[in-house]
Enzyme design. Structure first.
Site, short mmCIF file in Angstrom:
data_model
loop_
_atom_site.label_atom_id
_atom_site.label_comp_id
_atom_site.label_asym_id
_atom_site.label_seq_id
_atom_site.Cartn_x
_atom_site.Cartn_y
_atom_site.Cartn_z
N GLN A 1 -63.14 1.27 10.87
CA GLN A 1 -63.75 0.13 10.07
C GLN A 1 -62.58 -0.74 10.29
OE1 GLN A 1 -64.00 -0.98 5.99
NE2 GLN A 1 -66.73 -0.72 6.44
N GLY A 2 -62.38 -2.50 10.70
CA GLY A 2 -61.93 -2.86 11.10
C GLY A 2 -62.37 -3.78 10.19
N SER B 1 -58.65 2.69 7.88
CA SER B 1 -58.29 4.11 7.31
C SER B 1 -58.97 4.87 8.47
CB SER B 1 -59.73 4.49 6.99
OG SER B 1 -59.61 4.16 5.15
N GLU C 1 -73.09 1.49 2.30
CA GLU C 1 -71.64 1.57 1.33
C GLU C 1 -71.40 2.24 -0.10
OE1 GLU C 1 -66.47 0.79 2.58
OE2 GLU C 1 -67.55 -0.32 1.74
#
Lengths: 377, 294
Positions: A121-122, A156, A239
């Site tokens: 995830q950026g 991550s 999320e």
């Protein structure tokens, strides 16, 4: 009000339980936390097993109750955690499913389900953590490509990811919530540099990602140009809604282990410790009920989980830290030995009130979106 | 899974809320504060007619024939409205003490070494011989102390659960009062709810309310004594801490007799004590951790 499951759901539970009992003993030993290639192979292998058995898409296509049963049973049986597949299965996948074109869904979703590709995830940047709209990584059009420059942080699985769900600023002149675009960036593109960050637990859990004129095809854009903020809100609601279900089951198991350890080492004779464990039992029972409540609400209303996820995350992240503080009380001097089982968990639990929005940010969300308090300082 | 109130349950809750708003609004509340020790018998009979006490009595016995989840929703509303009187004891006496179900008879009981409303009750369950009057901290709940070791055991789980439901209602109301005040009260040129320090007090209150709510509702469905013990701990915590935080959000106004906040806090203390010491619930839940079947 009812807490029971339908006969079909119970049948699903029984079949899953049987399958888990059969396959879990065949798994190879878990790789060390520092062995990234080993972890990637292990997590993808598990995803492939789920795929072959027909459980891979439980996060996407199943009803919220079936998803809850899956996570509950998997954790109770000691199945591997979602691991390196976390972003693909729980962020990028659902987002592409909801916002992508048929061609984009065909390109990216099957490899996630089959356990062929890992995503990272950026979103976060050094100067824009929870203030996501302040991100500065720039992308400009050059023919059929976007050219991207900037940097991301707290990414991550970046070390082993094939793809990055990347947020970039495509219109610097627009108000800060507009002008953002969601791109699927290949991690092996020229100009991408990954540098590991070491956590306070000593492990290399996440990384910084530097982007130096990286070319990403325009065809990799999910949603419209400058519409990335809306697309991202879809991702984040997933999320906060379902990320911690299995962990509550795990915490309840740890609590039982703590009680038995305390009985074994004599700490159980201390009434203040017993009362504390009793309080934690009440706490985690309630957290499990909160999970069931949020799931049944999602089932009733349909669609992505709502702000109930923020309420859950606030309570859970603090309870988890209290659980491992109680573990330290049970362990006594041994709580300072990194070789003991609960000590690393205690260190890791420190991230829960920070990751995916600090408790302070979550309280703002609860106060503003549920209680209707004004935005402000 | 359908862990949300059904349409019928929502309608029941709305009905009880409507009745209490009509019959026990702010005026009636302040009147009750000014006449400590006097119970409104007319209101008690109206509650009886509405089925508040006979809610769980079978229809064959003249009751409404509903279950614990419905009773919990009704008691949550009573807690919200700060309704005074020995509600739990009278509800539990329905079908056992003549006139309790209809609200003709006011029944109190000995719980946690205390008796509420001894002077106004027609029937006392448990042994209140030699009970000594206290100067009650809650102006709407007269109290007597019973000094008998036999009363120190954990009360009936249903009494514990209904008390937890009242605590939940009180907690939810003080959370709302805090948020309402924070939205309108201006200082330094903006509503105080825009300040994070205030915002976070309100958010934490909501988190406590919602956590207590699911614990209380789940315990009403399962009727499991351990679920009830857990619900009790979370509801007591929510009621006391939400009232405290509500008082804090109100600033100086919160420390006055005129504001309702202190009444919620004092009632929350009374209810927490009514069910005996919280240590017993905690020990019970701790003991469960050692059992093999979980």
């Amino acid at each position: 009000m009812d807490l029971s499951c339908t006969p079909e759901e119970e049948e699903f539970r029984a079949r899953l339980r049987e399958w888990l009992a059969e396959v879990l003993p065949t798994l190879p030993p878990k790789p060390s936390p520092d062995d990234w290639p080993g972890r990637r192979a292990y997590d993808l292998g598990w995803q492939r097993m789920l795929y072959d058995a027909g459980y891979a898409d439980v996060h996407w296509d199943a009803s919220p109750t079936v998803r809850l049963i899956f996570l509950e049973e998997a954790e109770k049986a000691g199945a591997p955690y979602v691991g390196a597949n976390f972003v693909g299965l729980l962020h990028a996948g659902p987002t592409i499913a909801a916002e992508g074109t048929p061609g984009q869904r065909e390109r990216w979703l099957p490899p996630i389900l089959r356990g062929d590709e890992v995503w990272c995830q950026g979103f976060s940047e050094p100067d824009a953590g929870s203030d996501l709209a302040a991100l500065r990584t720039r992308a400009w059009r050059d023919g059929d490509d976007y050219v991207v420059s900037g940097s991301k942080i707290w990414t991550s699985h970046a070390e082993v990811a094939d793809w990055c769900e990347l947020l970039v600023r495509t219109d610097p002149g627009a108000p800060k919530h507009r002008g953002i675009t969601w791109l699927a960036m290949p991690m092996d593109a020229p100009g991408v540099t990954v540098r590991s960050l070491r956590t306070l637990a000593g492990s290399e859990e996440f990384a910084e990602v530097f982007l130096d004129e990286v070319r990403v095809p325009v065809a990799n854009r999910i949603g419209a140009e400058n519409d990335g903020w809306r697309v991202t809100m879809v991702t984040l609601s997933f999320e906060r809604g379902t990320a911690f279900v299995g962990e509550v089951v795990a915490c309840r198991r740890v609590l039982g282990e703590l009680a038995r350890q305390a009985l074994a080492n004599g700490r159980w004779d201390d009434p203040s410790l017993r009362r504390r464990l009793g309080q934690l039992n009440a706490e985690f029972r309630a957290l499990w009920r909160l999970t069931q409540w949020n799931v049944s609400e999602a089932e009733r209303k349909g669609g992505a989980p709502g702000v109930g996820g923020s309420v859950f995350k606030l309570r859970y992240s603090h309870a988890r830290q209290e659980l491992y503080d109680a573990a330290a009380e049970v362990l006594g001097p041994e709580s300072l030995d990194l070789g003991r089982p609960w000590v690393l968990d205690r260190l890791s639990s420190l991230s829960y009130t920070i990751a995916a929005g600090t408790s302070q940010i979550q309280r703002n969300i609860v106060a503003e979106r549920i209680l209707g308090l004004p935005k402000g300082r | 899974m359908r862990f949300q109130p059904t349409d019928d349950q929502r309608a029941l809750r709305a009905g009880v809320r409507g009745l209490l708003q009509r019959r026990f609004g702010r005026g009636a509340l302040r009147a009750a504060v000014d006449r400590p020790g006097a119970l409104d018998r007319g209101l008690w009979r109206e509650l009886g007619e509405a089925g508040f006490f006979a809610l769980r009595l079978p229809e064959a016995d003249g009751g409404v024939g509903l279950g614990l989840p419905e009773a919990v929703l009704a008691f949550e509303e009573a807690g919200r409205a700060l309704l005074p009187g020995p509600l739990v004891a009278t509800h539990l006496a329905a079908g056992q003490v003549p006139g309790a179900a209809s609200g003709q008879t006011v029944v109190t009981a000995v719980y946690g070494g205390l008796v509420e409303w001894l002077g106004e009750a027609d029937v006392v369950r448990g042994d209140a011989t030699g009970a000594l009057p206290l100067t009650s901290v809650d102006p709407m709940t007269p109290l007597h102390r019973v000094v008998r070791a036999a009363e120190d055991r954990l009360p009936d789980p249903v009494a514990v659960l209904l008390t937890a439901a009242e605590q939940l209602g009180g907690a939810a109301r003080t959370c709302e009062l805090a948020a309402e005040h924070a939205r309108v009260r201006e200082q330094f040129g903006q509503p105080i709810g825009a300040f994070q320090a205030v915002k976070h007090l309100c958010a934490e209150s909501l988190v406590r309310v919602e956590t207590a709510r699911v614990a209380v509702y789940a315990a009403a469905i399962t009727a499991d004594p351990l679920d009830i013990a857990a619900a009790r701990l979370l509801a007591d915590e929510a009621a006391v801490r939400c009232a405290r935080d509500c008082l804090q959000v109100h600033g100086g106004m919160g420390f006055t007799w005129e504001a309702e906040v202190h009444l919620y806090l004092k009632r929350a203390w009374v209810r927490a004590q009514r069910m005996g010491s919280s240590a017993e619930s905690e020990e019970k839940l701790a003991g469960e951790l050692l059992s093999e079947v979980r």
